[in-house]
Design a protein around this motif. Sequence first.
Motif, PDB file in Angstrom:
ATOM      1  N   ARG A 140      62.977 -31.141  -7.221  1.00  0.00           N
ATOM      2  CA  ARG A 140      63.505 -29.975  -6.531  1.00  0.00           C
ATOM      3  C   ARG A 140      64.369 -29.179  -7.508  1.00  0.00           C
ATOM      4  NH1 ARG A 140      66.994 -31.493  -1.522  1.00  0.00           N
ATOM      5  NH2 ARG A 140      64.934 -32.011  -0.676  1.00  0.00           N
ATOM      6  N   PRO A 141      64.130 -27.860  -7.681  1.00  0.00           N
ATOM      7  CA  PRO A 141      64.977 -27.061  -8.583  1.00  0.00           C
ATOM      8  C   PRO A 141      66.453 -27.169  -8.187  1.00  0.00           C
ATOM      9  CG  PRO A 141      63.044 -25.814  -7.919  1.00  0.00           C
ATOM     10  CD  PRO A 141      63.044 -27.051  -7.081  1.00  0.00           C
ATOM     11  N   HIS A 142      67.285 -27.365  -9.197  1.00  0.00           N
ATOM     12  CA  HIS A 142      68.718 -27.595  -8.969  1.00  0.00           C
ATOM     13  C   HIS A 142      69.508 -26.391  -9.434  1.00  0.00           C
ATOM     14  CE1 HIS A 142      72.563 -29.632  -8.780  1.00  0.00           C
ATOM     15  NE2 HIS A 142      71.967 -30.689  -8.245  1.00  0.00           N
ATOM     16  N   ALA A 143      70.403 -25.909  -8.567  1.00  0.00           N
ATOM     17  CA  ALA A 143      71.208 -24.728  -8.918  1.00  0.00           C
ATOM     18  C   ALA A 143      72.102 -24.999 -10.119  1.00  0.00           C
ATOM     19  CB  ALA A 143      72.043 -24.293  -7.713  1.00  0.00           C
ATOM     20  N   GLY A 144      72.620 -26.220 -10.237  1.00  0.00           N
ATOM     21  CA  GLY A 144      73.482 -26.544 -11.364  1.00  0.00           C
ATOM     22  C   GLY A 144      72.754 -26.649 -12.683  1.00  0.00           C
ATOM     23  N   LEU A 145      71.419 -26.651 -12.656  1.00  0.00           N
ATOM     24  CA  LEU A 145      70.602 -26.726 -13.875  1.00  0.00           C
ATOM     25  C   LEU A 145      69.844 -25.432 -14.114  1.00  0.00           C
ATOM     26  CD1 LEU A 145      69.094 -30.299 -13.361  1.00  0.00           C
ATOM     27  CD2 LEU A 145      71.109 -29.684 -14.697  1.00  0.00           C
ATOM     28  N   ASP A 146      70.341 -24.326 -13.553  1.00  0.00           N
ATOM     29  CA  ASP A 146      69.675 -23.021 -13.686  1.00  0.00           C
ATOM     30  C   ASP A 146      68.248 -23.083 -13.143  1.00  0.00           C
ATOM     31  OD1 ASP A 146      71.938 -21.942 -14.864  1.00  0.00           O
ATOM     32  OD2 ASP A 146      71.282 -22.481 -16.877  1.00  0.00           O
TER      33      ASP A 146
END
Length: 746
Positions: free
Chosen positions: A451-457
């Motif tokens: 799942r794309p992570h906001a903390g990893l851009d």
Amino acid sequence: MNEWLTAREIAAEALPDMPETERGVQILAARAGWDERAQARKRPGQGGATEYHASLLPVLAQVAYRQKHMVVERPVAPVKAAPDTSLTDRAQKERDARLAIVAAFETFSRGLQLGYATRVQVFTDKFNASSLTIEPWVREIVPSLSKRSLARWQSQKRDGKINALGHDPAQARKGTGVLETANGGAVRSFMLALIAHQPHLSGHHVRTLCRSEFGDTLKVVSKGVETVISMPPVRTFQHALKGLKASHKVELIKLTNPDRYRSHLAPAGVGMLRHVTEPNQLWQIDASPVDALCVDGRHSVYACIDIATRRTVWQLSRTPRASAVALLMRKAILEWGVPQQVTTDNGSDFVAEDTQRLFLSLDINPDASDAYSPEQKGHVERVIKTFQHDVGPLLPGFVGHSVEDRKAIESRKSFAQRLGETEAVTFSVSLTGPQLQKHIDDWARLIYQHRPHAGLDKVTPFAKAQSSSTPVRYVAERALDLLLMPVAGSDGQRIVTKLGIRIDGYHYMTPTILPGTPVFVRMDPNDAGRAYAFAQDGAEFLGEAICPELSGLHPETLVRAAKEIRGELVDERTRNLKADMKKLAKGSSLIERALEVARRDMPNVVPLPKREQVHSTPQISAAIEAMSERLNPSKPLDPAAAAAHRRLIEEMRAEDEAELIASTEAILEQRMAEVEAERTAHLPANVVALPETPMERYRRALMYRERMKTGALSAPDAMWLGGYVTSAEFKAQSAIHEDFGDAYLS
């Protein structure tokens, strides 16, 4: 407003003091020489007509043109105000209106060939006469404009005091209410304390308590005059309470709801872990009860998150314990490798000796956060919340995230339906612990890590981990399992005796470890009769320890085997030692070896002869007489003969002493002659050498002293030095040397 105009456009504007035809404008431009100035340019594109800047127009025409086309409005790119949270909406609007007027005046003045005072006068007159196009909201806030106000606003903008242009009359009156100033501010402080102590107090309650504290009257100072007024009505208290709760919102939340303050208002520390950029650089671990029931009860879930990649590993446990932390670490290390640092809280399962010993064995730096400071490990707190809200509602046996959620789930059935039901039936519990563990592992592997992570851009944890080129520190699974074994007792420390290692009343035999050896012991959880012994620091494996009673072996057989192994071990270790002992016995004795070393250690110094003086006492004289009589008993000595004998002995001693002195002086004279020859050897034959000076003798004495330190001084030189250092000359030279330093010798 367009600043560049062609002759046709200027004529179309019908400005004062300007021709009304295109040809007339062209003739005026040629006569005034506009084409030769920098304010004239060719219009780009087909045709290429000449454009003239508005500043070339006569003053009256410029004023009319700017008045006609200029609009007092909010600038397209307004000046960014300095951050000031004290400005209200009303103050911000007033600030923006004044900035719009200042910007309009600067546009109006640009290129106008008039003095500053004239430009200000013209602009303010046209503003007040409504000759300028002004947006309604600006006119509403600033209905009229004076020259002094315009100059002041320009100065504040130029000095960077943008927020000073904002003014809110209501804000100016803030804090001047009756209840806020009564009794020197004591009433206000008392009201704040009341709502901090009990936030649910109404205005009526607060008024009653104020009457109890201050009486039925209050003292108020107005314009420097103190007056006494009756206690205000409840409505006044309600307004005051509303204002106090709004102006002291943060302080009151911190006092009345510390958890909400910590989670919503306390500094969150954004960016504190931006230095963590590589996998396994920092892990965070925490535990929380799962918001779902299992058939064997409610479990706690331990979460481990890798900060750089946001990967997660999960481990269920019935109760918080150090063994669950060890299993979580084993699972994460086998999957990711060994981390550099792990952050935990101060729970007993994280600070247990077994957990800390595991970190030490794997060279992991443990970092315990402060008590009651979950924000210091916010990443793992947040991922646990994500798990609870993402997975929890999908699980059979979900009980909600709070007491309110639990009551709502229970309320789906009437009380009559729930009557007599077990908790498992009410919440539809059907999962076992292992089944729940599998669901959690599948969620982390199939959903969360992709799942794309906001903390990893917006990068997924899986992709972030795969993109790293940092080497991973791996540990063999068998070695890791051994490090996770429980230790014997509380600390694992034992001393090997002739019976082996004593653990819980049993003796574990250690044939490969000699008695008296301190060891660190780990127990095999799968075999109660087997243990593993290491050096005290755990860095060296010494051997296995077997308990006959618990391992199912016959004690006699095990003891016989242990004796054989121990005998071979001792023989092997003593074989070389015995050979060395034989060699030692065949050589020189120990006393001879010691005396030889003492002779090598003796300093190379020749003792100087000492002056001797005959020492005599009546007892010594009587002893000499007795010895003389014993040597020659047939001839007893009379007193006169005895006195003559004593004189003879004294004369012999004197002669020996004189002979010794003469020989010493002869040696010294010979050595002095050699020294003198060495000193004059380099001189020509026809040159007579001067006698040795005191300075030269002093230098020679210092040189002999240095040789004496290394043992290279001969006996004659030592005798000369011993006599010279007692002389007055040496003492005088030493005093001068001490005063002037080494410069005296040069």
